[in-house]
Design an enzyme around this catalytic site. Sequence first.
Site, PDB file in Angstrom:
ATOM      1  N   TYR A  25      -1.535  -0.286  11.134  1.00 47.62           N
ATOM      2  CA  TYR A  25      -1.748  -0.983   9.849  1.00 47.62           C
ATOM      3  C   TYR A  25      -0.580  -0.727   8.904  1.00 47.62           C
ATOM      4  O   TYR A  25       0.026  -1.655   8.362  1.00 47.62           O
ATOM      5  CB  TYR A  25      -3.060  -0.516   9.203  1.00 47.62           C
ATOM      6  CG  TYR A  25      -3.161  -0.862   7.727  1.00 47.62           C
ATOM      7  CD1 TYR A  25      -3.242  -2.188   7.308  1.00 47.62           C
ATOM      8  CD2 TYR A  25      -3.140   0.142   6.745  1.00 47.62           C
ATOM      9  CE1 TYR A  25      -3.311  -2.508   5.955  1.00 47.62           C
ATOM     10  CE2 TYR A  25      -3.221  -0.172   5.392  1.00 47.62           C
ATOM     11  CZ  TYR A  25      -3.303  -1.490   4.999  1.00 47.62           C
ATOM     12  OH  TYR A  25      -3.361  -1.821   3.669  1.00 47.62           O
TER      13      TYR A  25
ATOM     14  N   THR B  26       0.814  -1.216   0.000  1.00 50.59           N
ATOM     15  CA  THR B  26       0.000   0.000   0.000  1.00 50.59           C
ATOM     16  C   THR B  26       0.853   1.274   0.000  1.00 50.59           C
ATOM     17  O   THR B  26       1.991   1.254   0.502  1.00 50.59           O
ATOM     18  CB  THR B  26      -0.903  -0.005   1.255  1.00 50.59           C
ATOM     19  OG1 THR B  26      -1.414   1.310   1.478  1.00 50.59           O
ATOM     20  CG2 THR B  26      -0.135  -0.390   2.518  1.00 50.59           C
ATOM     21  N   ASP B  27       0.269   2.365  -0.480  1.00 51.79           N
ATOM     22  CA  ASP B  27       0.963   3.664  -0.422  1.00 51.79           C
ATOM     23  C   ASP B  27       1.073   4.176   1.017  1.00 51.79           C
ATOM     24  O   ASP B  27       1.821   5.112   1.285  1.00 51.79           O
ATOM     25  CB  ASP B  27       0.261   4.703  -1.308  1.00 51.79           C
ATOM     26  CG  ASP B  27      -1.213   4.926  -0.974  1.00 51.79           C
ATOM     27  OD1 ASP B  27      -1.726   4.282  -0.038  1.00 51.79           O
ATOM     28  OD2 ASP B  27      -1.853   5.745  -1.665  1.00 51.79           O
ATOM     29  N   GLU B  28       0.314   3.575   1.945  1.00 50.69           N
ATOM     30  CA  GLU B  28       0.328   4.073   3.325  1.00 50.69           C
ATOM     31  C   GLU B  28       1.678   3.862   4.003  1.00 50.69           C
ATOM     32  O   GLU B  28       1.974   4.504   5.009  1.00 50.69           O
ATOM     33  CB  GLU B  28      -0.804   3.435   4.136  1.00 50.69           C
ATOM     34  CG  GLU B  28      -2.153   3.735   3.516  1.00 50.69           C
ATOM     35  CD  GLU B  28      -3.331   3.544   4.454  1.00 50.69           C
ATOM     36  OE1 GLU B  28      -3.145   3.633   5.669  1.00 50.69           O
ATOM     37  OE2 GLU B  28      -4.427   3.305   3.929  1.00 50.69           O
TER      38      GLU B  28
ATOM     39  N   LYS C 219       2.305  -3.348   7.417  1.00 52.23           N
ATOM     40  CA  LYS C 219       2.551  -3.569   5.979  1.00 52.23           C
ATOM     41  C   LYS C 219       3.997  -3.219   5.629  1.00 52.23           C
ATOM     42  O   LYS C 219       4.648  -3.909   4.843  1.00 52.23           O
ATOM     43  CB  LYS C 219       1.593  -2.724   5.128  1.00 52.23           C
ATOM     44  CG  LYS C 219       0.134  -3.124   5.191  1.00 52.23           C
ATOM     45  CD  LYS C 219      -0.167  -4.513   4.660  1.00 52.23           C
ATOM     46  CE  LYS C 219       0.001  -4.656   3.159  1.00 52.23           C
ATOM     47  NZ  LYS C 219      -0.469  -5.980   2.671  1.00 52.23           N
TER      48      LYS C 219
END
Length: 349
Positions: A161, A135-137, A165
């Site tokens: 989260y 993810t870009d997060e 990741k």
Amino acid sequence: MRLLVTGGAGFIGSNFVHYWFRQVSRLGEPFVVVLDALTYAGRGENLESLEADVNLYFVHGDICDRPLLDQLLRQYDIDAIIHFAAESHVDRSIAGPAPFIQTNFVGTFTLLEAFRVYWEEQQSPAHYRFIHVSTDEVFGTIPPEIASVTEDYPYQPNSPYAASKAGSDHLVRSYYYTYKLPTIITSASNNYGPYQYPEKLIPLMILNSLQGKPLPVYGDGQQVRNWIYVEDHCQALVQVLLKGLPGERYNIGGHTEIPNLELVEQLCDRIDEAAPQLPMRPCRKLITFVKDRPGHDRRYTLDSSKIRDELGWLPQVSLAEGLDRTITWYMTHRTWWEPLINIPKDDFY
Ligand code: NAD
């Protein structure tokens, strides 16, 4: 290719399985094993509409279960893993991070280790792949002076989260550099489309609008996100699987960067058009500002020029078209979402 798709009963995973059988069957006979623990976010019925005669095998199980992984890889002669399985909702990671560390970090480690041993046993075939869907997060909040971030941007995860990741991304990378396991990491922006669990922003807003319930917008609603229609993401993953280079990372972003409030307003206007019979119109009247989420990133933005230039992928679906398709899907699939919305999670997305 004989695929093991983890988390294939969730939102993106099930869209990927549908896409694979629809598009890739032209290239040969697809063969897919789905491994999914069927947490609250996973639903067997997401795959039900696939015809019974396709080569799709569903296994109810956990990616942390090493003996099960060892058995599945050998029994089904798997040559690529597309790894979607994860705890994926930021608010839940704030309320209770433990399952995020267990599935996203320990689970990814267990899967990597099982795949490594199996791959080495088979004399390390060059065409095997481990595609890690991230993810870009992991990049954290991107300041306004940076136009968009490439794959090399430093990691600064801000939620449990995102941190779980990021940790799993580092593990995946290390298995390439240490063992030469043919891994590839993808970082996608915010997905939306059919089969998305109603706690996430877009389905929550659609379903609350249809029911005349408040539309909760965090803080000032100026958090900027880049949106990608889920089918575009699936298409990019197929390109990565078929043409991507081991050890590489690819950003997968959509066309549109937009603040959350503006997105919700657009959704409201489109729902007003799609459902003129709704008693609570215009839907914008339902917008309600609520206390911001702790550690809420202000802006995500991805530079996807690498996958465009090297693999020839570009998103096809505009935000307007994707929102209309998604609204139509939820309006025509009430039996899918009605059993889910009594769960009291109105403040989540
Ligand atoms: P989702 O929550 O809808 O689905 C996750 C699936 O994983 C569910 O079917 C669940 O049952 C399964 N699962 C959870 N724990 C498991 C375990 N221990 N063993 C086996 N299966 C398990 O998530 P999603 O939105 O489809 O996201 C899929 C992947 O894509 C995730 O890795 C997520 O980090 C990544 N991603 C999502 C987005 C997005 O906008 N949704 C964006 C970028 C990346």
